[in-house]
Design a protein around this motif. Sequence first.
Motif, PDB file in Angstrom:
ATOM      1  N   VAL A  34       0.826  -1.198   0.000  1.00 16.50           N
ATOM      2  CA  VAL A  34       0.000   0.000   0.000  1.00 16.50           C
ATOM      3  C   VAL A  34       0.865   1.255   0.000  1.00 16.50           C
ATOM      4  N   GLY A  35       2.019   1.228   0.652  1.00 16.45           N
ATOM      5  CA  GLY A  35       2.892   2.390   0.747  1.00 16.45           C
ATOM      6  C   GLY A  35       3.623   2.717  -0.542  1.00 16.45           C
ATOM      7  N   GLY A  36       3.427   1.995  -1.607  1.00 20.32           N
ATOM      8  CA  GLY A  36       4.103   2.259  -2.865  1.00 20.32           C
ATOM      9  C   GLY A  36       5.133   1.191  -3.165  1.00 20.32           C
ATOM     10  N   PRO A  37       5.917   1.418  -4.218  1.00 15.55           N
ATOM     11  CA  PRO A  37       6.903   0.417  -4.607  1.00 15.55           C
ATOM     12  C   PRO A  37       8.005   0.311  -3.557  1.00 15.55           C
ATOM     13  N   PRO A  38       8.636  -0.850  -3.456  1.00 22.49           N
ATOM     14  CA  PRO A  38       9.722  -1.006  -2.491  1.00 22.49           C
ATOM     15  C   PRO A  38      10.890  -0.112  -2.883  1.00 22.49           C
ATOM     16  N   PRO A  39      11.670   0.338  -1.905  1.00 23.40           N
ATOM     17  CA  PRO A  39      12.815   1.185  -2.247  1.00 23.40           C
ATOM     18  C   PRO A  39      13.810   0.399  -3.083  1.00 23.40           C
ATOM     19  N   ARG A  40      14.431   1.087  -4.014  1.00 21.78           N
ATOM     20  CA  ARG A  40      15.403   0.435  -4.886  1.00 21.78           C
ATOM     21  C   ARG A  40      16.719   0.260  -4.148  1.00 21.78           C
ATOM     22  N   GLU A  41      17.402  -0.820  -4.454  1.00 18.72           N
ATOM     23  CA  GLU A  41      18.705  -1.063  -3.854  1.00 18.72           C
ATOM     24  C   GLU A  41      19.675  -0.006  -4.401  1.00 18.72           C
ATOM     25  N   PRO A  42      20.453   0.616  -3.508  1.00 22.27           N
ATOM     26  CA  PRO A  42      21.353   1.673  -3.985  1.00 22.27           C
ATOM     27  C   PRO A  42      22.477   1.106  -4.840  1.00 22.27           C
ATOM     28  N   LEU A  43      22.964   1.915  -5.741  1.00 25.89           N
ATOM     29  CA  LEU A  43      24.102   1.530  -6.562  1.00 25.89           C
ATOM     30  C   LEU A  43      25.388   1.738  -5.775  1.00 25.89           C
ATOM     31  N   TRP A  44      26.398   0.943  -6.069  1.00 24.64           N
ATOM     32  CA  TRP A  44      27.675   1.019  -5.369  1.00 24.64           C
ATOM     33  C   TRP A  44      28.278   2.416  -5.480  1.00 24.64           C
ATOM     34  N   ARG A  45      28.213   3.014  -6.669  1.00 24.84           N
ATOM     35  CA  ARG A  45      28.811   4.341  -6.852  1.00 24.84           C
ATOM     36  C   ARG A  45      28.140   5.386  -5.984  1.00 24.84           C
ATOM     37  N   HIS A  46      26.830   5.220  -5.717  1.00 28.12           N
ATOM     38  CA  HIS A  46      26.136   6.161  -4.833  1.00 28.12           C
ATOM     39  C   HIS A  46      26.609   5.987  -3.392  1.00 28.12           C
ATOM     40  N   LEU A  47      26.759   4.751  -2.965  1.00 30.88           N
ATOM     41  CA  LEU A  47      27.206   4.485  -1.597  1.00 30.88           C
ATOM     42  C   LEU A  47      28.619   5.025  -1.371  1.00 30.88           C
ATOM     43  N   VAL A  48      29.525   4.743  -2.290  1.00 31.79           N
ATOM     44  CA  VAL A  48      30.904   5.202  -2.156  1.00 31.79           C
ATOM     45  C   VAL A  48      30.955   6.727  -2.183  1.00 31.79           C
ATOM     46  N   GLY A  49      30.211   7.322  -3.078  1.00 29.08           N
ATOM     47  CA  GLY A  49      30.171   8.787  -3.152  1.00 29.08           C
ATOM     48  C   GLY A  49      29.641   9.412  -1.878  1.00 29.08           C
TER      49      GLY A  49
END
Length: 140
Positions: A34-49
């Motif tokens: 009901v709350g919408g689509p599940p959150p997307r798994e973050p990309l590695w480059r986003h985490l490192v950045g």
Amino acid sequence: MSTHAPNESRVIPLRPQAPAPGSGGPAGAPRLPVGGPPPREPLWRHLVGDVLRRERLAQERTLKDVSEAARISMPYLSEVERGRKEASSEVLAAAAQALGLGLADLLLRAGDELALHARSRVVRGRTSPTAQYDGLCLAA
């Protein structure tokens, strides 16, 4: 001579559209929470950045200062921090060293964030651990 109308284009969506609320969607299709689509798994480059930016800000240093210490162009370091560029291991090592970190420290911090994200998805019931890791078991 072609039978197609001039300047007519066809748009093909990259992702399937979610059915309208209440429409039920196609038979057998998975229903979204009901709350919408599940959150997307973050990309590695986003985490490192994110790790690089947080560490730089925690040290109250400017992009210019860190880019000069790492011998990386300031615009490129900014792109890496924002997760827009997939940096090489040499660039990541230089940026980490300029911040007083080792490459392993940087990658471990990013890996910890990825593990936290994965655990939060499991806790919320969005996915199962085995589906997430294909049998790989992580220590909690």
